[in-house]
Design a protein around this motif. Sequence first.
Motif, PDB file in Angstrom:
ATOM      1  N   GLN A  53      46.736  46.144  34.111  1.00  0.00           N
ATOM      2  CA  GLN A  53      47.185  47.461  33.664  1.00  0.00           C
ATOM      3  C   GLN A  53      46.114  48.185  32.852  1.00  0.00           C
ATOM      4  N   MET A  54      45.012  47.533  32.575  1.00  0.00           N
ATOM      5  CA  MET A  54      43.951  48.111  31.764  1.00  0.00           C
ATOM      6  C   MET A  54      42.968  48.892  32.649  1.00  0.00           C
ATOM      7  N   PRO A  55      42.209  49.828  32.079  1.00  0.00           N
ATOM      8  CA  PRO A  55      41.121  50.457  32.844  1.00  0.00           C
ATOM      9  C   PRO A  55      40.065  49.407  33.175  1.00  0.00           C
ATOM     10  N   LEU A  56      39.689  49.340  34.433  1.00  0.00           N
ATOM     11  CA  LEU A  56      38.763  48.305  34.901  1.00  0.00           C
ATOM     12  C   LEU A  56      37.396  48.902  35.181  1.00  0.00           C
ATOM     13  N   LEU A  57      36.361  48.230  34.723  1.00  0.00           N
ATOM     14  CA  LEU A  57      34.985  48.629  34.979  1.00  0.00           C
ATOM     15  C   LEU A  57      34.479  47.855  36.190  1.00  0.00           C
ATOM     16  N   GLN A  58      33.928  48.574  37.147  1.00  0.00           N
ATOM     17  CA  GLN A  58      33.547  47.970  38.420  1.00  0.00           C
ATOM     18  C   GLN A  58      32.038  47.748  38.494  1.00  0.00           C
ATOM     19  N   GLN A  59      31.662  46.677  39.182  1.00  0.00           N
ATOM     20  CA  GLN A  59      30.262  46.353  39.435  1.00  0.00           C
ATOM     21  C   GLN A  59      29.957  46.731  40.881  1.00  0.00           C
ATOM     22  N   SER A  60      29.072  47.721  41.084  1.00  0.00           N
ATOM     23  CA  SER A  60      28.847  48.203  42.448  1.00  0.00           C
ATOM     24  C   SER A  60      28.250  47.141  43.351  1.00  0.00           C
ATOM     25  N   THR A  61      27.526  46.175  42.771  1.00  0.00           N
ATOM     26  CA  THR A  61      26.963  45.093  43.577  1.00  0.00           C
ATOM     27  C   THR A  61      27.985  44.006  43.885  1.00  0.00           C
ATOM     28  N   ARG A  62      29.140  44.042  43.223  1.00  0.00           N
ATOM     29  CA  ARG A  62      30.236  43.094  43.468  1.00  0.00           C
ATOM     30  C   ARG A  62      31.534  43.893  43.621  1.00  0.00           C
ATOM     31  N   PRO A  63      31.656  44.694  44.673  1.00  0.00           N
ATOM     32  CA  PRO A  63      32.784  45.633  44.767  1.00  0.00           C
ATOM     33  C   PRO A  63      34.165  44.964  44.796  1.00  0.00           C
ATOM     34  N   PHE A  64      34.215  43.696  45.179  1.00  0.00           N
ATOM     35  CA  PHE A  64      35.512  43.019  45.257  1.00  0.00           C
ATOM     36  C   PHE A  64      35.681  41.967  44.162  1.00  0.00           C
ATOM     37  N   GLY A  65      34.866  42.067  43.125  1.00  0.00           N
ATOM     38  CA  GLY A  65      34.931  41.083  42.045  1.00  0.00           C
ATOM     39  C   GLY A  65      36.280  41.002  41.378  1.00  0.00           C
ATOM     40  N   TRP A  66      36.838  42.162  41.007  1.00  0.00           N
ATOM     41  CA  TRP A  66      38.146  42.156  40.370  1.00  0.00           C
ATOM     42  C   TRP A  66      39.235  41.675  41.329  1.00  0.00           C
ATOM     43  N   SER A  67      39.155  42.073  42.593  1.00  0.00           N
ATOM     44  CA  SER A  67      40.152  41.627  43.570  1.00  0.00           C
ATOM     45  C   SER A  67      40.159  40.105  43.680  1.00  0.00           C
ATOM     46  N   GLN A  68      38.977  39.514  43.694  1.00  0.00           N
ATOM     47  CA  GLN A  68      38.877  38.060  43.792  1.00  0.00           C
ATOM     48  C   GLN A  68      39.444  37.390  42.544  1.00  0.00           C
ATOM     49  N   TRP A  69      39.190  37.984  41.383  1.00  0.00           N
ATOM     50  CA  TRP A  69      39.702  37.396  40.146  1.00  0.00           C
ATOM     51  C   TRP A  69      41.229  37.471  40.104  1.00  0.00           C
ATOM     52  N   PHE A  70      41.780  38.640  40.441  1.00  0.00           N
ATOM     53  CA  PHE A  70      43.237  38.770  40.427  1.00  0.00           C
ATOM     54  C   PHE A  70      43.895  37.861  41.464  1.00  0.00           C
ATOM     55  N   ASP A  71      43.259  37.712  42.629  1.00  0.00           N
ATOM     56  CA  ASP A  71      43.798  36.801  43.642  1.00  0.00           C
ATOM     57  C   ASP A  71      43.848  35.368  43.106  1.00  0.00           C
ATOM     58  N   ALA A  72      42.765  34.972  42.414  1.00  0.00           N
ATOM     59  CA  ALA A  72      42.719  33.621  41.853  1.00  0.00           C
ATOM     60  C   ALA A  72      43.773  33.428  40.764  1.00  0.00           C
ATOM     61  N   MET A  73      44.114  34.532  40.059  1.00  0.00           N
ATOM     62  CA  MET A  73      45.139  34.464  39.012  1.00  0.00           C
ATOM     63  C   MET A  73      46.546  34.640  39.579  1.00  0.00           C
ATOM     64  N   ASP A  74      46.638  34.886  40.906  1.00  0.00           N
ATOM     65  CA  ASP A  74      47.920  35.122  41.575  1.00  0.00           C
ATOM     66  C   ASP A  74      48.649  36.329  40.970  1.00  0.00           C
ATOM     67  N   VAL A  75      47.874  37.404  40.776  1.00  0.00           N
ATOM     68  CA  VAL A  75      48.395  38.626  40.181  1.00  0.00           C
ATOM     69  C   VAL A  75      48.227  39.772  41.173  1.00  0.00           C
ATOM     70  N   VAL A  76      49.281  40.555  41.348  1.00  0.00           N
ATOM     71  CA  VAL A  76      49.194  41.754  42.171  1.00  0.00           C
ATOM     72  C   VAL A  76      48.573  42.863  41.319  1.00  0.00           C
ATOM     73  N   ALA A  77      47.456  43.418  41.797  1.00  0.00           N
ATOM     74  CA  ALA A  77      46.733  44.431  41.026  1.00  0.00           C
ATOM     75  C   ALA A  77      46.389  45.599  41.943  1.00  0.00           C
ATOM     76  N   PRO A  78      47.265  46.605  42.018  1.00  0.00           N
ATOM     77  CA  PRO A  78      47.019  47.747  42.918  1.00  0.00           C
ATOM     78  C   PRO A  78      45.750  48.519  42.597  1.00  0.00           C
ATOM     79  N   HIS A  79      45.292  48.433  41.326  1.00  0.00           N
ATOM     80  CA  HIS A  79      44.131  49.223  40.909  1.00  0.00           C
ATOM     81  C   HIS A  79      42.864  48.363  40.792  1.00  0.00           C
ATOM     82  N   ALA A  80      42.837  47.246  41.505  1.00  0.00           N
ATOM     83  CA  ALA A  80      41.705  46.320  41.373  1.00  0.00           C
ATOM     84  C   ALA A  80      40.388  46.932  41.814  1.00  0.00           C
TER      85      ALA A  80
END
Length: 302
Positions: A192-219
Amino acid sequence: MRRKIPATHTLLCFEAAARHESYTRAAQELALTQSAVSRQVAALEAYLGQALFTRTRHGVALTPRGREYAAQVAERLLALERDTLNAMSTQGTQGAVHLAAVPTFATRWLIPRLPQLAAQHPDIVVHIETRTRPFMFAETGFDAALYAGTPEQVANWAGTQATLLVHEEVLPVCAPALLTDSTPLSPQAVAQMPLLQQSTRPFGWSQWFDAMDVVAPHALSGPRYELFSMTATAAIHGLGVALVPRLLVETELARGDLVVACEQPLRAVRAYYLVTPLRDQEPAALVLFRQWLATAAQPFHG
């Protein structure tokens, strides 16, 4: 057999004249007369048997062949100058290590540890330039590379061998002000927090949330930054939560500029390697540098 190489001072005059497309400005740069530069260029044209400049109303302009030759000469003069400076900077017999490196790892992990290398091997000089992708060592002057990549990427780097240094472990960090009562967040709260993205790792947050088993629409949402150092700086200034390798923000965490937003690290597929070309015998400085580097990285193995 005598080499077919023009005199260095002739090439210097040509390179300056080509860069400025002006004999006058080249003469000013080289502390020569305009006629001296003109004579050197004329001598070079006679040596090559072709024109490098044409006369214009405003002075001189490079011919197509002159422009091509100027680029080649400039590159080689720069390499010669760099080699000369390297030779001058080498203080002892062990020599220098010419290192290509991913920028943030070099800046935030390697360079702060170089005083330890200097204490153990004061005769070794380490020169560092930025490279982020595999390259052909034979086409460069590099002895080794600090590379961040997957095991497959390292294995596919032809003609090289690699030493694993550090596995990459990423975790969410943020400015202390973003945490209420300094209490770390749950993975669900991070979503639910504002997320800072790494352009060289565009799916970094998605991978982290998947590993945490969390649904994150704004990943995938949020401002993107090219370097981890930029992402960390944005986090320090309260722009959001950053997902960064712990080892790259050691100083900020120790100072309290950043805090761990959620103590749920994720070991990434990528790791940091020392990559060197395959060769029969390595320079002594490189052997010592690898040994020191492996020792420095040992506490990060897990």
